[in-house]
Design an enzyme around this catalytic site. Structure first.
Site, PDB file in Angstrom:
ATOM      1  N   ILE A 199       0.851  -1.199   0.000  1.00 27.96           N
ATOM      2  CA  ILE A 199       0.000   0.000   0.000  1.00 27.96           C
ATOM      3  C   ILE A 199       0.884   1.245   0.000  1.00 27.96           C
ATOM      4  O   ILE A 199       1.773   1.384   0.847  1.00 27.96           O
ATOM      5  CB  ILE A 199      -0.932   0.012   1.222  1.00 27.96           C
ATOM      6  CG1 ILE A 199      -1.796  -1.258   1.245  1.00 27.96           C
ATOM      7  CG2 ILE A 199      -1.815   1.259   1.218  1.00 27.96           C
ATOM      8  CD1 ILE A 199      -2.647  -1.396   2.495  1.00 27.96           C
ATOM      9  N   GLU A 241       1.812  -3.653   5.677  1.00 18.94           N
ATOM     10  CA  GLU A 241       0.968  -3.389   4.507  1.00 18.94           C
ATOM     11  C   GLU A 241       1.428  -4.175   3.290  1.00 18.94           C
ATOM     12  O   GLU A 241       1.066  -3.835   2.159  1.00 18.94           O
ATOM     13  CB  GLU A 241       0.974  -1.889   4.188  1.00 18.94           C
ATOM     14  CG  GLU A 241       2.291  -1.333   3.688  1.00 18.94           C
ATOM     15  CD  GLU A 241       3.253  -0.890   4.787  1.00 18.94           C
ATOM     16  OE1 GLU A 241       4.087  -0.015   4.503  1.00 18.94           O
ATOM     17  OE2 GLU A 241       3.181  -1.425   5.910  1.00 18.94           O
TER      18      GLU A 241
END
Length: 338
Positions: A199, A241
């Protein structure tokens, strides 16, 4: 009920508990039910969902007195039985049918997403209430064991497979390619590709909105991944992430198309409170000469390139090297790009 071979039944149950892969568990379960249903026939079908309809892909069959090394043909499913299988698929419940002197019992097997991923069909020349009860008990054992396996192998936040499981599964994928290459001289009959996605600017999401909303982004991203990829694709959260997808029987070009659909879906999605976020993705082929760290390093290098060149992009390692944009000896720096 005829005399049962309990040594064979318990031996098959023990073998089932040695398995961790759901497909291997399904085959072992079919063997247990075959021992229970003797002298009946047991067939295992995988459910394949398409936009138009559901199809039943033959996987395994167990026949009395046979080597049981052949798969049943879908074209041989009687139309009435196929209707019963479809009803079982919709209801997620055991269904039965008496047809042409045979008794058919159809049992659904649930996947991680609680949808029906396979059907077991038992064909018997006799109606037996005790058999149905015994099958129900074995299926409960199977589902409980599958739940234990999933609890051990999955990330507690997202429900995706975890890092420990990834280390095992990627090793098995490479070993399979090596085995196929040694046996047939052509490991290309089986393909694996690996994608790592991260991300973009996730640290700023946590800093601005707090970890509670950051966790919600991770959960919703996992959901988008589940919607995008097939049931047979392996989805992992490695930590933070960073996520990984291991795709089987898909070439590099098709993998790029699939993961770019995920990238587009994430970009278009409005995350509650946070708004829009993007992901960068690096892709590589899995080769029989690889070890797990080499595979991850290649995909990570492509991911790093995507982040350094604008983010919200998908690159594959092989094309970057071929184009001279990435050196084959390149390894991502130890300090991550946010």
């Amino acid at each position: 009920m005829p005399s049962l071979d309990f040594d064979s039944i318990f031996g098959s149950l023990i073998e089932l508990t040695r398995q961790r892969d759901q497909h291997a568990l399904e085959v072992c379960l079919s063997r247990v039910l075959f021992d229970l249903a003797a002298p009946g026939v047991v067939r295992l079908y995988r459910v394949r969902e398409t936009s138009d309809a559901s199809t039943f892909v033959p996987v395994e069959q167990f026949l009395p007195g046979k080597n049981n090394d052949t798969s049943p043909g879908e074209e041989n499913i009687p139309s009435r039985l196929r209707d019963v299988m479809r009803n079982c698929l919709k209801s997620c419940k055991h269904t039965a049918l008496s047809l042409e002197g045979e008794n058919w019992m159809v049992y659904p097997l649930l996947g991680v997403r609680k949808n029906v991923v396979a059907l077991i069909v038992i064909e018997s020349a006799r109606e037996d209430v005790d058999l149905d009860s015994s099958v129900a008990m074995v299926l409960e054992i199977y589902q409980n064991f599958l739940a234990l396996v999933n609890d051990n192998e999955r990330d507690t936040l997202t429900g995706l497979l975890n890092r420990k499981t990834f280390d095992v599964k990627i090793g098995k994928a490479v070993a399979e390619l090596q085995r196929l290459g040694q046996r047939t001289g052509d490991s290309d009959q089986r393909e694996y590709c690996l994608a790592i996605l991260d991300i973009d600017h996730f640290k700023s999401v946590n800093d601005r909105y707090g970890h509670l909303y950051g966790d919600e982004v991770l959960l919703l991203l996992a959901s988008l991944m589940t919607e995008t990829f097939r049931e047979t694709d392996q989805l992992y959260r490695l930590g933070g992430e960073e996520f990984v997808v291991l795709l089987r029987d898909v070439g590099l070009e098709q993998t790029m198309d699939i993961v770019d659909r995920l990238r587009s879906a994430v970009e278009a999605y409005a995350f509650p409170h946070v708004g829009h976020v993007t992901v960068s993705i690096g892709v590589t082929r899995v080769l029989p000469t690889d070890d797990s760290s080499t595979i991850v390093s290649r995909a990570d290098a492509a991911l790093y390139y995507a982040k350094k060149h604008g983010r919200n992009q998908v690159f594959d390692y092989e094309s970057l090297v071929a184009a001279g944009k990435l050196d084959a000896s390149f390894r991502k720096p130890s300090i991550d790009v946010l």
